[in-house]
Motif scaffolding. Sequence first.
Motif, PDB file in Angstrom:
ATOM      1  N   GLY A  61       0.812  -1.217   0.000  1.00  0.00           N
ATOM      2  CA  GLY A  61       0.000   0.000   0.000  1.00  0.00           C
ATOM      3  C   GLY A  61       0.839   1.258   0.000  1.00  0.00           C
ATOM      4  N   PHE A  62       1.959   1.229   0.689  1.00  0.00           N
ATOM      5  CA  PHE A  62       2.851   2.392   0.725  1.00  0.00           C
ATOM      6  C   PHE A  62       3.565   2.593  -0.608  1.00  0.00           C
ATOM      7  CE2 PHE A  62       6.995   4.335   1.659  1.00  0.00           C
ATOM      8  CZ  PHE A  62       6.549   5.537   2.189  1.00  0.00           C
ATOM      9  N   ILE A  63       4.054   1.499  -1.192  1.00  0.00           N
ATOM     10  CA  ILE A  63       4.812   1.597  -2.443  1.00  0.00           C
ATOM     11  C   ILE A  63       3.920   2.061  -3.591  1.00  0.00           C
ATOM     12  CG2 ILE A  63       6.019   0.236  -4.202  1.00  0.00           C
ATOM     13  CD1 ILE A  63       7.225  -1.401  -1.922  1.00  0.00           C
ATOM     14  N   PHE A  64       2.721   1.491  -3.689  1.00  0.00           N
ATOM     15  CA  PHE A  64       1.837   1.808  -4.813  1.00  0.00           C
ATOM     16  C   PHE A  64       0.833   2.908  -4.496  1.00  0.00           C
ATOM     17  CE2 PHE A  64       3.066  -2.644  -5.798  1.00  0.00           C
ATOM     18  CZ  PHE A  64       3.750  -2.369  -6.969  1.00  0.00           C
ATOM     19  N   SER A  65       0.930   3.514  -3.324  1.00  0.00           N
ATOM     20  CA  SER A  65       0.045   4.612  -2.908  1.00  0.00           C
ATOM     21  C   SER A  65      -1.432   4.221  -2.999  1.00  0.00           C
ATOM     22  CB  SER A  65       0.310   5.860  -3.738  1.00  0.00           C
ATOM     23  OG  SER A  65       1.623   6.299  -3.547  1.00  0.00           O
ATOM     24  N   ILE A  66      -1.751   3.068  -2.424  1.00  0.00           N
ATOM     25  CA  ILE A  66      -3.133   2.594  -2.394  1.00  0.00           C
ATOM     26  C   ILE A  66      -3.602   2.652  -0.936  1.00  0.00           C
ATOM     27  CG2 ILE A  66      -4.692   0.693  -2.922  1.00  0.00           C
ATOM     28  CD1 ILE A  66      -2.603  -0.298  -4.927  1.00  0.00           C
ATOM     29  N   PRO A  67      -4.417   3.636  -0.588  1.00  0.00           N
ATOM     30  CA  PRO A  67      -4.791   3.830   0.819  1.00  0.00           C
ATOM     31  C   PRO A  67      -5.605   2.677   1.420  1.00  0.00           C
ATOM     32  CG  PRO A  67      -5.656   5.618  -0.554  1.00  0.00           C
ATOM     33  CD  PRO A  67      -4.936   4.668  -1.443  1.00  0.00           C
ATOM     34  N   ILE A  68      -6.407   1.985   0.606  1.00  0.00           N
ATOM     35  CA  ILE A  68      -7.215   0.896   1.162  1.00  0.00           C
ATOM     36  C   ILE A  68      -6.327  -0.265   1.600  1.00  0.00           C
ATOM     37  CG2 ILE A  68      -7.697  -0.226  -1.045  1.00  0.00           C
ATOM     38  CD1 ILE A  68     -10.198   0.168   1.814  1.00  0.00           C
ATOM     39  N   LEU A  69      -5.245  -0.532   0.879  1.00  0.00           N
ATOM     40  CA  LEU A  69      -4.318  -1.587   1.300  1.00  0.00           C
ATOM     41  C   LEU A  69      -3.605  -1.188   2.582  1.00  0.00           C
ATOM     42  CD1 LEU A  69      -2.633  -2.907  -1.949  1.00  0.00           C
ATOM     43  CD2 LEU A  69      -4.377  -3.986  -0.557  1.00  0.00           C
ATOM     44  N   TRP A  70      -3.288   0.081   2.711  1.00  0.00           N
ATOM     45  CA  TRP A  70      -2.655   0.599   3.918  1.00  0.00           C
ATOM     46  C   TRP A  70      -3.580   0.375   5.124  1.00  0.00           C
ATOM     47  CZ3 TRP A  70       2.051   2.187   5.180  1.00  0.00           C
ATOM     48  CH2 TRP A  70       2.216   2.969   6.309  1.00  0.00           C
ATOM     49  N   THR A  71      -4.866   0.707   4.966  1.00  0.00           N
ATOM     50  CA  THR A  71      -5.840   0.554   6.048  1.00  0.00           C
ATOM     51  C   THR A  71      -6.056  -0.912   6.396  1.00  0.00           C
ATOM     52  OG1 THR A  71      -6.946   2.547   5.269  1.00  0.00           O
ATOM     53  CG2 THR A  71      -8.178   1.129   6.766  1.00  0.00           C
ATOM     54  N   ILE A  72      -6.218  -1.756   5.391  1.00  0.00           N
ATOM     55  CA  ILE A  72      -6.415  -3.185   5.635  1.00  0.00           C
ATOM     56  C   ILE A  72      -5.176  -3.779   6.292  1.00  0.00           C
ATOM     57  CG2 ILE A  72      -6.744  -5.426   4.509  1.00  0.00           C
ATOM     58  CD1 ILE A  72      -8.473  -3.966   2.436  1.00  0.00           C
ATOM     59  N   GLY A  73      -4.002  -3.342   5.883  1.00  0.00           N
ATOM     60  CA  GLY A  73      -2.760  -3.821   6.479  1.00  0.00           C
ATOM     61  C   GLY A  73      -2.677  -3.490   7.958  1.00  0.00           C
ATOM     62  N   ILE A  74      -3.078  -2.286   8.334  1.00  0.00           N
ATOM     63  CA  ILE A  74      -3.065  -1.895   9.742  1.00  0.00           C
ATOM     64  C   ILE A  74      -4.034  -2.754  10.544  1.00  0.00           C
ATOM     65  CG2 ILE A  74      -3.672  -0.039  11.336  1.00  0.00           C
ATOM     66  CD1 ILE A  74      -2.560   1.917   9.257  1.00  0.00           C
ATOM     67  N   VAL A  75      -5.233  -2.959  10.005  1.00  0.00           N
ATOM     68  CA  VAL A  75      -6.248  -3.761  10.710  1.00  0.00           C
ATOM     69  C   VAL A  75      -5.767  -5.200  10.887  1.00  0.00           C
ATOM     70  CG1 VAL A  75      -8.575  -4.699  10.524  1.00  0.00           C
ATOM     71  CG2 VAL A  75      -8.159  -2.302   9.985  1.00  0.00           C
ATOM     72  N   VAL A  76      -5.247  -5.806   9.839  1.00  0.00           N
ATOM     73  CA  VAL A  76      -4.776  -7.191   9.912  1.00  0.00           C
ATOM     74  C   VAL A  76      -3.594  -7.305  10.872  1.00  0.00           C
ATOM     75  CG1 VAL A  76      -3.703  -9.043   8.572  1.00  0.00           C
ATOM     76  CG2 VAL A  76      -5.657  -7.823   7.652  1.00  0.00           C
ATOM     77  N   LEU A  77      -2.705  -6.330  10.851  1.00  0.00           N
ATOM     78  CA  LEU A  77      -1.561  -6.328  11.753  1.00  0.00           C
ATOM     79  C   LEU A  77      -2.002  -6.247  13.209  1.00  0.00           C
ATOM     80  CD1 LEU A  77       1.556  -6.262  11.884  1.00  0.00           C
ATOM     81  CD2 LEU A  77       1.386  -3.780  11.855  1.00  0.00           C
ATOM     82  N   VAL A  78      -2.956  -5.388  13.504  1.00  0.00           N
ATOM     83  CA  VAL A  78      -3.453  -5.251  14.879  1.00  0.00           C
ATOM     84  C   VAL A  78      -4.141  -6.531  15.338  1.00  0.00           C
ATOM     85  CG1 VAL A  78      -5.143  -4.027  16.311  1.00  0.00           C
ATOM     86  CG2 VAL A  78      -3.618  -2.748  14.821  1.00  0.00           C
ATOM     87  N   ILE A  79      -4.950  -7.134  14.474  1.00  0.00           N
ATOM     88  CA  ILE A  79      -5.617  -8.395  14.830  1.00  0.00           C
ATOM     89  C   ILE A  79      -4.582  -9.486  15.084  1.00  0.00           C
ATOM     90  CG2 ILE A  79      -7.094 -10.250  13.937  1.00  0.00           C
ATOM     91  CD1 ILE A  79      -8.724  -8.064  12.521  1.00  0.00           C
ATOM     92  N   GLY A  80      -3.559  -9.554  14.257  1.00  0.00           N
ATOM     93  CA  GLY A  80      -2.501 -10.543  14.453  1.00  0.00           C
ATOM     94  C   GLY A  80      -1.766 -10.343  15.768  1.00  0.00           C
TER      95      GLY A  80
END
Length: 50
Positions: free
Chosen positions: A12-31
Amino acid sequence: MIVLGVILLIVGFIFSIPILWTIGIVVLVIGLVLLLLGAMGRAVGARRHY
């Protein structure tokens, strides 16, 4: 789940896709929550270790 969250954050950071950034944060927190609960000895979803 932690690895998947980190990968989504990086992509999400490399390709500037905000939805991937948000999903990544959520999945990381759940993990991290599952990791902490498993480390405390609590069974989560019938599994003691994550």
